[in-house]
Design a protein around this motif. Structure first.
Motif, mmCIF file in Angstrom:
data_model
loop_
_atom_site.group_PDB
_atom_site.id
_atom_site.type_symbol
_atom_site.label_atom_id
_atom_site.label_comp_id
_atom_site.label_asym_id
_atom_site.label_seq_id
_atom_site.Cartn_x
_atom_site.Cartn_y
_atom_site.Cartn_z
ATOM 1 N N THR A 5 0.927 -1.288 0.032
ATOM 2 C CA THR A 5 0.021 0.072 0.006
ATOM 3 C C THR A 5 0.803 1.117 -0.170
ATOM 4 N N LEU A 6 0.783 2.077 -1.077
ATOM 5 C CA LEU A 6 1.441 3.363 -1.240
ATOM 6 C C LEU A 6 0.652 4.499 -0.985
ATOM 7 N N TRP A 7 1.065 5.651 -0.528
ATOM 8 C CA TRP A 7 0.357 6.845 -0.248
ATOM 9 C C TRP A 7 1.121 8.056 -1.087
ATOM 10 N N ARG A 8 0.195 8.836 -1.643
ATOM 11 C CA ARG A 8 0.679 10.116 -2.754
ATOM 12 C C ARG A 8 -0.035 11.160 -2.281
ATOM 13 N N ALA A 9 0.744 12.364 -2.055
ATOM 14 C CA ALA A 9 0.173 13.679 -1.929
ATOM 15 C C ALA A 9 0.065 14.394 -3.475
ATOM 16 N N VAL A 10 -0.950 14.994 -3.740
ATOM 17 C CA VAL A 10 -1.073 15.727 -4.838
ATOM 18 C C VAL A 10 -1.973 16.768 -4.855
ATOM 19 N N GLY A 11 -1.892 17.812 -5.827
ATOM 20 C CA GLY A 11 -2.612 19.004 -5.760
ATOM 21 C C GLY A 11 -3.930 18.744 -7.013
ATOM 22 N N PRO A 12 -4.721 19.814 -6.790
ATOM 23 C CA PRO A 12 -5.998 19.619 -7.409
ATOM 24 C C PRO A 12 -5.685 19.266 -8.929
ATOM 25 N N ALA A 13 -5.033 19.919 -9.632
ATOM 26 C CA ALA A 13 -4.820 19.559 -11.153
ATOM 27 C C ALA A 13 -4.487 18.180 -11.370
ATOM 28 N N GLU A 14 -3.484 17.560 -10.390
ATOM 29 C CA GLU A 14 -3.213 16.020 -10.470
ATOM 30 C C GLU A 14 -4.436 14.935 -10.317
ATOM 31 N N LEU A 15 -5.312 15.618 -9.264
ATOM 32 C CA LEU A 15 -6.334 14.760 -8.808
ATOM 33 C C LEU A 15 -7.148 14.706 -9.811
ATOM 34 N N ALA A 20 -10.235 11.911 -14.060
ATOM 35 C CA ALA A 20 -10.595 11.573 -15.591
ATOM 36 C C ALA A 20 -10.013 10.394 -15.969
ATOM 37 N N ALA A 21 -9.307 9.772 -15.345
ATOM 38 C CA ALA A 21 -8.897 8.375 -16.005
ATOM 39 C C ALA A 21 -9.557 7.358 -15.009
ATOM 40 N N GLY A 22 -10.496 7.895 -14.529
ATOM 41 C CA GLY A 22 -11.453 6.586 -13.846
ATOM 42 C C GLY A 22 -10.953 6.213 -12.442
ATOM 43 N N TRP A 23 -9.872 6.896 -11.959
ATOM 44 C CA TRP A 23 -9.196 6.525 -10.639
ATOM 45 C C TRP A 23 -8.354 5.197 -10.840
ATOM 46 N N ARG A 24 -8.004 5.194 -12.180
ATOM 47 C CA ARG A 24 -7.418 3.794 -12.534
ATOM 48 C C ARG A 24 -5.834 3.976 -13.272
ATOM 49 N N ALA A 25 -5.574 5.359 -13.001
ATOM 50 C CA ALA A 25 -4.257 5.554 -13.862
ATOM 51 C C ALA A 25 -3.517 6.799 -13.316
ATOM 52 N N TRP A 26 -2.198 6.958 -12.936
ATOM 53 C CA TRP A 26 -1.556 8.090 -12.721
ATOM 54 C C TRP A 26 -1.081 8.804 -14.185
ATOM 55 N N PRO A 27 -0.882 10.177 -14.112
ATOM 56 C CA PRO A 27 -0.349 10.716 -15.392
ATOM 57 C C PRO A 27 1.169 10.432 -15.470
ATOM 58 N N ALA A 28 1.445 10.502 -16.753
ATOM 59 C CA ALA A 28 2.890 9.934 -16.968
ATOM 60 C C ALA A 28 3.927 11.103 -17.001
ATOM 61 N N ALA A 29 4.263 11.102 -15.724
ATOM 62 C CA ALA A 29 5.270 12.071 -15.251
ATOM 63 C C ALA A 29 5.846 11.342 -13.754
ATOM 64 N N ASP A 30 7.051 11.808 -13.746
ATOM 65 C CA ASP A 30 7.956 11.334 -12.510
ATOM 66 C C ASP A 30 6.857 10.918 -11.536
ATOM 67 N N LEU A 31 6.896 10.028 -10.857
ATOM 68 C CA LEU A 31 5.775 9.778 -9.438
ATOM 69 C C LEU A 31 6.608 9.342 -8.243
ATOM 70 N N ARG A 32 6.359 9.974 -7.180
ATOM 71 C CA ARG A 32 6.963 9.675 -6.147
ATOM 72 C C ARG A 32 5.839 8.985 -4.968
ATOM 73 N N ALA A 33 5.961 8.132 -4.302
ATOM 74 C CA ALA A 33 5.046 7.493 -3.465
ATOM 75 C C ALA A 33 5.654 6.799 -2.323
ATOM 76 N N THR A 34 4.974 7.214 -1.033
ATOM 77 C CA THR A 34 5.324 6.831 0.285
ATOM 78 C C THR A 34 4.805 5.619 0.647
ATOM 79 N N LEU A 35 5.477 4.839 1.730
ATOM 80 C CA LEU A 35 4.813 3.825 2.594
ATOM 81 C C LEU A 35 4.058 4.479 3.699
ATOM 82 N N SER A 36 4.455 5.813 4.070
ATOM 83 C CA SER A 36 3.614 6.464 5.128
ATOM 84 C C SER A 36 2.604 7.350 4.861
ATOM 85 N N ARG A 37 1.303 6.933 5.574
ATOM 86 C CA ARG A 37 0.026 8.147 5.214
ATOM 87 C C ARG A 37 0.576 9.445 6.023
ATOM 88 N N THR A 38 1.216 9.520 6.799
ATOM 89 C CA THR A 38 1.600 10.610 7.813
ATOM 90 C C THR A 38 2.498 11.482 6.798
#
Length: 225
Positions: A5-15, A20-38
């Motif tokens: 399970t990964l967590w990722r912070a995003v802004g309004p534009a990325e959200l 728009a992708a049906g909550w099934r895909a990330w935009p094709a850009a460098d992606l950082r995700a963390t193991l910590s919700r905090t």
């Protein structure tokens, strides 16, 4: 399947792109995700809220075998843009929005009649607009303008049956969180939309400050009786 399970912070534009992708895909850009919700919440509140007015915490599951090809540093994975389509193909289920944080409410929108703790929270650097807490509770907090609209929609008879009422939140459905401003400090009460008066409400916290402490700690949950 062994999932991480990964967590990722995003802004309004990325959200918006994720939605728009049906909550099934990330935009094709460098992606950082963390193991910590905090950690993700810290980024959402300290980076995106000041810069974009809102910050969101999302979560998603990925097979461990996919992530094993990437190093993890301080609990964070970095996926190059060229690998994001492969990541999207490996997502186990939908990307989920867990928390929505907002920028300070302007002082001129804060009713002086509201408790100081509530006004300070809404005027702070970031506040929880809505989201899932660690208890499994879904909480929705309202800025003053939206709270006033809800009272108007509730209707005069219902408002009159609850003298001194101020709505501050709810569960996104039939339950409101309300303050009885006749009491000092006002308790946080759960009021069902068909409530006939204060006698039918259920106390959730003795005061706003203790309620907000539990919200920020993720330990708040609705008490139903």
């Amino acid at each position: 399947m062994d999932l991480v399970t990964l967590w990722r912070a995003v802004g309004p534009a990325e959200l918006e792109q994720v939605a728009a992708a049906g909550w099934r895909a990330w935009p094709a850009a460098d992606l950082r995700a963390t193991l910590s919700r905090t950690a993700a919440a810290t980024v959402a509140r300290q980076r995106y809220v000041p810069a974009e007015g809102a910050g969101f915490v999302t979560t998603f599951d990925v097979p461990r075998r996919f992530l094993d090809r990437y190093p993890v540093s301080d609990g964070e994975y970095r996926i190059p843009a060229g690998d994001v389509p492969a990541l999207n193909a490996q997502l186990a289920g939908a990307i989920v929005e867990m928390s929505d944080y907002r920028a300070p409410v302007p002082d001129d929108q804060l009713d002086p009649a509201l408790p100081a703790a509530w006004r300070a929270y809404l005027a702070g650097p970031s506040w929880l607009r809505r989201g899932w807490l660690d208890t499994g509770c879904y909480l929705w907090l309202y800025p003053p303008g939206e709270a006033a609209e809800l009272l108007d929609a509730w209707g005069e008879p219902s408002v009159a049956a609850h003298p001194g009422i101020a709505i501050i939140g709810g569960d996104g459905s039939r339950e409101h969180l309300a303050l009885d401003l006749r009491v000092d400090p006002p308790p946080v009460l759960m009021v069902e939309i068909t409530s006939a008066g204060w006698e039918g409400t259920v106390c959730q916290a003795t005061d706003v400050a203790s309620f907000l402490a539990r919200v920020e700690a993720g330990t708040f949950d609705f008490t139903w009786e």
